[in-house]
Design a protein around this motif. Structure first.
Motif, PDB file in Angstrom:
ATOM      1  N   ASN A 187      10.614  16.847   1.556  1.00  0.00           N
ATOM      2  CA  ASN A 187       9.177  16.579   1.514  1.00  0.00           C
ATOM      3  C   ASN A 187       8.936  15.164   0.989  1.00  0.00           C
ATOM      4  OD1 ASN A 187       6.469  17.025   1.728  1.00  0.00           O
ATOM      5  ND2 ASN A 187       6.303  18.133  -0.204  1.00  0.00           N
ATOM      6  N   THR A 188       9.603  14.174   1.600  1.00  0.00           N
ATOM      7  CA  THR A 188       9.477  12.783   1.166  1.00  0.00           C
ATOM      8  C   THR A 188       8.146  12.199   1.642  1.00  0.00           C
ATOM      9  OG1 THR A 188      10.609  12.023   3.154  1.00  0.00           O
ATOM     10  CG2 THR A 188      11.976  12.400   1.206  1.00  0.00           C
ATOM     11  N   ARG A 189       7.802  11.042   1.107  1.00  0.00           N
ATOM     12  CA  ARG A 189       6.546  10.396   1.501  1.00  0.00           C
ATOM     13  C   ARG A 189       6.650   9.838   2.919  1.00  0.00           C
ATOM     14  NH1 ARG A 189       7.199   5.905  -3.110  1.00  0.00           N
ATOM     15  NH2 ARG A 189       9.268   5.220  -2.525  1.00  0.00           N
ATOM     16  N   ASN A 190       5.495   9.662   3.539  1.00  0.00           N
ATOM     17  CA  ASN A 190       5.420   9.086   4.879  1.00  0.00           C
ATOM     18  C   ASN A 190       5.429   7.566   4.757  1.00  0.00           C
ATOM     19  OD1 ASN A 190       5.031  11.678   6.105  1.00  0.00           O
ATOM     20  ND2 ASN A 190       2.964  11.619   5.285  1.00  0.00           N
ATOM     21  N   ILE A 191       6.147   6.920   5.649  1.00  0.00           N
ATOM     22  CA  ILE A 191       6.310   5.467   5.585  1.00  0.00           C
ATOM     23  C   ILE A 191       5.729   4.835   6.841  1.00  0.00           C
ATOM     24  CG2 ILE A 191       7.994   3.576   5.506  1.00  0.00           C
ATOM     25  CD1 ILE A 191       9.851   5.534   3.970  1.00  0.00           C
ATOM     26  N   LEU A 192       4.879   3.848   6.639  1.00  0.00           N
ATOM     27  CA  LEU A 192       4.327   3.070   7.749  1.00  0.00           C
ATOM     28  C   LEU A 192       5.267   1.888   7.970  1.00  0.00           C
ATOM     29  CD1 LEU A 192       2.026   2.704   9.759  1.00  0.00           C
ATOM     30  CD2 LEU A 192       0.815   1.387   8.007  1.00  0.00           C
ATOM     31  N   GLY A 193       6.206   2.043   8.894  1.00  0.00           N
ATOM     32  CA  GLY A 193       7.203   1.026   9.174  1.00  0.00           C
ATOM     33  C   GLY A 193       6.893   0.278  10.456  1.00  0.00           C
ATOM     34  N   LEU A 194       7.851  -0.513  10.892  1.00  0.00           N
ATOM     35  CA  LEU A 194       7.626  -1.443  11.996  1.00  0.00           C
ATOM     36  C   LEU A 194       7.442  -0.794  13.363  1.00  0.00           C
ATOM     37  CD1 LEU A 194       9.908  -4.419  10.992  1.00  0.00           C
ATOM     38  CD2 LEU A 194       7.422  -4.232  10.842  1.00  0.00           C
ATOM     39  N   SER A 195       7.930   0.428  13.595  1.00  0.00           N
ATOM     40  CA  SER A 195       7.704   1.041  14.909  1.00  0.00           C
ATOM     41  C   SER A 195       6.209   1.229  15.156  1.00  0.00           C
ATOM     42  CB  SER A 195       8.438   2.381  15.043  1.00  0.00           C
ATOM     43  OG  SER A 195       7.930   3.345  14.145  1.00  0.00           O
ATOM     44  N   ALA A 196       5.425   1.367  14.093  1.00  0.00           N
ATOM     45  CA  ALA A 196       3.965   1.442  14.222  1.00  0.00           C
ATOM     46  C   ALA A 196       3.323   0.076  14.003  1.00  0.00           C
ATOM     47  CB  ALA A 196       3.396   2.452  13.225  1.00  0.00           C
ATOM     48  N   LEU A 197       3.691  -0.613  12.935  1.00  0.00           N
ATOM     49  CA  LEU A 197       3.051  -1.898  12.614  1.00  0.00           C
ATOM     50  C   LEU A 197       3.215  -2.931  13.719  1.00  0.00           C
ATOM     51  CD1 LEU A 197       3.877  -2.243   8.816  1.00  0.00           C
ATOM     52  CD2 LEU A 197       1.611  -1.968   9.856  1.00  0.00           C
ATOM     53  N   ARG A 198       4.368  -2.951  14.357  1.00  0.00           N
ATOM     54  CA  ARG A 198       4.615  -3.920  15.442  1.00  0.00           C
ATOM     55  C   ARG A 198       3.564  -3.768  16.552  1.00  0.00           C
ATOM     56  NH1 ARG A 198       9.755  -2.810  16.096  1.00  0.00           N
ATOM     57  NH2 ARG A 198      10.499  -4.551  14.885  1.00  0.00           N
ATOM     58  N   ARG A 199       3.120  -2.554  16.778  1.00  0.00           N
ATOM     59  CA  ARG A 199       2.138  -2.307  17.828  1.00  0.00           C
ATOM     60  C   ARG A 199       0.733  -2.766  17.441  1.00  0.00           C
ATOM     61  NH1 ARG A 199       3.109   3.636  19.776  1.00  0.00           N
ATOM     62  NH2 ARG A 199       1.161   3.139  20.857  1.00  0.00           N
ATOM     63  N   THR A 200       0.511  -3.072  16.174  1.00  0.00           N
ATOM     64  CA  THR A 200      -0.806  -3.531  15.718  1.00  0.00           C
ATOM     65  C   THR A 200      -0.853  -5.049  15.581  1.00  0.00           C
ATOM     66  OG1 THR A 200      -0.323  -3.412  13.339  1.00  0.00           O
ATOM     67  CG2 THR A 200      -1.104  -1.389  14.421  1.00  0.00           C
ATOM     68  N   ALA A 201       0.185  -5.733  16.014  1.00  0.00           N
ATOM     69  CA  ALA A 201       0.291  -7.178  15.842  1.00  0.00           C
ATOM     70  C   ALA A 201      -0.798  -7.916  16.604  1.00  0.00           C
ATOM     71  CB  ALA A 201       1.670  -7.657  16.282  1.00  0.00           C
ATOM     72  N   PRO A 202      -1.234  -9.030  16.077  1.00  0.00           N
ATOM     73  CA  PRO A 202      -0.845  -9.533  14.762  1.00  0.00           C
ATOM     74  C   PRO A 202      -1.535  -8.735  13.655  1.00  0.00           C
ATOM     75  CG  PRO A 202      -2.444 -11.006  15.758  1.00  0.00           C
ATOM     76  CD  PRO A 202      -2.146  -9.946  16.770  1.00  0.00           C
ATOM     77  N   PHE A 203      -0.780  -8.481  12.590  1.00  0.00           N
ATOM     78  CA  PHE A 203      -1.350  -7.796  11.443  1.00  0.00           C
ATOM     79  C   PHE A 203      -1.177  -8.669  10.210  1.00  0.00           C
ATOM     80  CE2 PHE A 203       3.045  -6.284  11.500  1.00  0.00           C
ATOM     81  CZ  PHE A 203       3.421  -6.391  10.176  1.00  0.00           C
ATOM     82  N   THR A 204      -2.068  -8.447   9.223  1.00  0.00           N
ATOM     83  CA  THR A 204      -2.032  -9.223   7.992  1.00  0.00           C
ATOM     84  C   THR A 204      -2.180  -8.281   6.813  1.00  0.00           C
ATOM     85  OG1 THR A 204      -3.156 -11.048   9.107  1.00  0.00           O
ATOM     86  CG2 THR A 204      -3.118 -11.111   6.717  1.00  0.00           C
ATOM     87  N   LEU A 205      -1.330  -8.443   5.832  1.00  0.00           N
ATOM     88  CA  LEU A 205      -1.446  -7.709   4.582  1.00  0.00           C
ATOM     89  C   LEU A 205      -1.903  -8.701   3.526  1.00  0.00           C
ATOM     90  CD1 LEU A 205      -0.999  -5.145   2.883  1.00  0.00           C
ATOM     91  CD2 LEU A 205       1.378  -5.891   2.581  1.00  0.00           C
ATOM     92  N   SER A 206      -3.070  -8.463   2.943  1.00  0.00           N
ATOM     93  CA  SER A 206      -3.574  -9.358   1.906  1.00  0.00           C
ATOM     94  C   SER A 206      -3.640  -8.602   0.588  1.00  0.00           C
ATOM     95  CB  SER A 206      -4.948  -9.925   2.282  1.00  0.00           C
ATOM     96  OG  SER A 206      -5.879  -8.880   2.439  1.00  0.00           O
ATOM     97  N   MET A 207      -3.631  -9.336  -0.494  1.00  0.00           N
ATOM     98  CA  MET A 207      -3.603  -8.711  -1.815  1.00  0.00           C
ATOM     99  C   MET A 207      -4.878  -8.921  -2.619  1.00  0.00           C
ATOM    100  SD  MET A 207      -0.830  -7.135  -1.694  1.00  0.00           S
ATOM    101  CE  MET A 207      -0.809  -6.517  -3.354  1.00  0.00           C
ATOM    102  N   ASP A 208      -5.754  -9.805  -2.197  1.00  0.00           N
ATOM    103  CA  ASP A 208      -6.940 -10.099  -2.995  1.00  0.00           C
ATOM    104  C   ASP A 208      -8.179 -10.159  -2.116  1.00  0.00           C
ATOM    105  OD1 ASP A 208      -8.592 -10.783  -5.108  1.00  0.00           O
ATOM    106  OD2 ASP A 208      -8.056 -12.903  -5.036  1.00  0.00           O
ATOM    107  N   PRO A 209      -8.846  -9.070  -1.828  1.00  0.00           N
ATOM    108  CA  PRO A 209      -8.570  -7.689  -2.256  1.00  0.00           C
ATOM    109  C   PRO A 209      -7.482  -7.067  -1.384  1.00  0.00           C
ATOM    110  CG  PRO A 209     -10.498  -7.693  -0.854  1.00  0.00           C
ATOM    111  CD  PRO A 209     -10.071  -9.141  -1.014  1.00  0.00           C
ATOM    112  N   PRO A 210      -6.848  -6.007  -1.883  1.00  0.00           N
ATOM    113  CA  PRO A 210      -5.792  -5.368  -1.100  1.00  0.00           C
ATOM    114  C   PRO A 210      -6.346  -4.801   0.208  1.00  0.00           C
ATOM    115  CG  PRO A 210      -5.732  -4.620  -3.375  1.00  0.00           C
ATOM    116  CD  PRO A 210      -6.999  -5.396  -3.206  1.00  0.00           C
ATOM    117  N   ALA A 211      -5.828  -5.259   1.339  1.00  0.00           N
ATOM    118  CA  ALA A 211      -6.290  -4.793   2.649  1.00  0.00           C
ATOM    119  C   ALA A 211      -5.216  -5.070   3.689  1.00  0.00           C
ATOM    120  CB  ALA A 211      -7.589  -5.483   3.038  1.00  0.00           C
ATOM    121  N   LEU A 212      -5.265  -4.273   4.725  1.00  0.00           N
ATOM    122  CA  LEU A 212      -4.383  -4.439   5.866  1.00  0.00           C
ATOM    123  C   LEU A 212      -5.278  -4.668   7.071  1.00  0.00           C
ATOM    124  CD1 LEU A 212      -1.434  -4.218   6.930  1.00  0.00           C
ATOM    125  CD2 LEU A 212      -1.830  -1.767   7.192  1.00  0.00           C
ATOM    126  N   SER A 213      -5.096  -5.788   7.772  1.00  0.00           N
ATOM    127  CA  SER A 213      -5.865  -6.087   8.973  1.00  0.00           C
ATOM    128  C   SER A 213      -4.973  -5.906  10.181  1.00  0.00           C
ATOM    129  CB  SER A 213      -6.392  -7.523   8.934  1.00  0.00           C
ATOM    130  OG  SER A 213      -7.285  -7.679   7.867  1.00  0.00           O
TER     131      SER A 213
END
Length: 155
Positions: free
Chosen positions: A120-146
């Motif tokens: 029952n491990t945690r779910n991981i959002l890895g590159l097989s999904a993220l690659r399909r959302t490209a271009p994507f940006t992870l920002s920290m101030d404020p924390p957000a994923l575009s």
């Protein structure tokens, strides 16, 4: 400073072939150990959260979730592969095609390849999904994923 950051982000998105109107902005929350999570859904399962891991090759779900998805016809076995885990061990893991996920409220991805981890491990959002959302940006101030390459939600 904020205006400069917005202009820089807009220029980067235009250079990458995306427009600000096409982006899905997903709030990110931080948990202990500086791990970052986003809310989401898995078709045939329901609401969940994903650990964001750009070092993971695949979206990863746990074996308990797989059982639910298989019962509903939302997961199909593709192959097994051997990979290196974060702790350095090598492990053979099954890869399944799952019907779909939603990242945040509106970023829909159909037919996503997912590695299945035991227990029952945690779910991981890895590159097989993220690659399909490209271009994507992870920002920290404020924390957000575009995310730019999302499918449109069905009406």
């Amino acid at each position: 400073m904020r205006r400069t950051r917005l202009i820089t982000t807009a220029l980067l998105m235009l250079c990458a072939g995306a427009s600000a109107a096409d982006d899905n902005h997903v709030p990110v929350h931080e948990k202990s150990g500086a791990t970052l999570y986003v809310a989401g859904q898995i078709e045939g399962y329901g609401s969940t959260e994903f650990l964001i891991d750009t070092g993971a090759s695949y979206l990863a779900i746990n074996a308990d979730m797989l059982k639910v998805l298989e019962r509903g016809g939302h997961a199909r076995f593709l192959r097994r592969l051997t990979g290196h885990m974060a702790d350095g061990r090598r492990r053979s893991v099954p890869i399944y095609r799952i019907s779909g996920i939603v990242i945040g409220d509106n970023c829909v991805l159909s037919d996503v390849e997912a590695a299945v981890l035991p227990g029952n491990t945690r779910n991981i959002l890895g590159l097989s999904a993220l690659r399909r959302t490209a271009p994507f940006t992870l920002s920290m101030d404020p924390p957000a994923l575009s995310l730019s390459g999302c499918e449109k939600p069905q009406a």
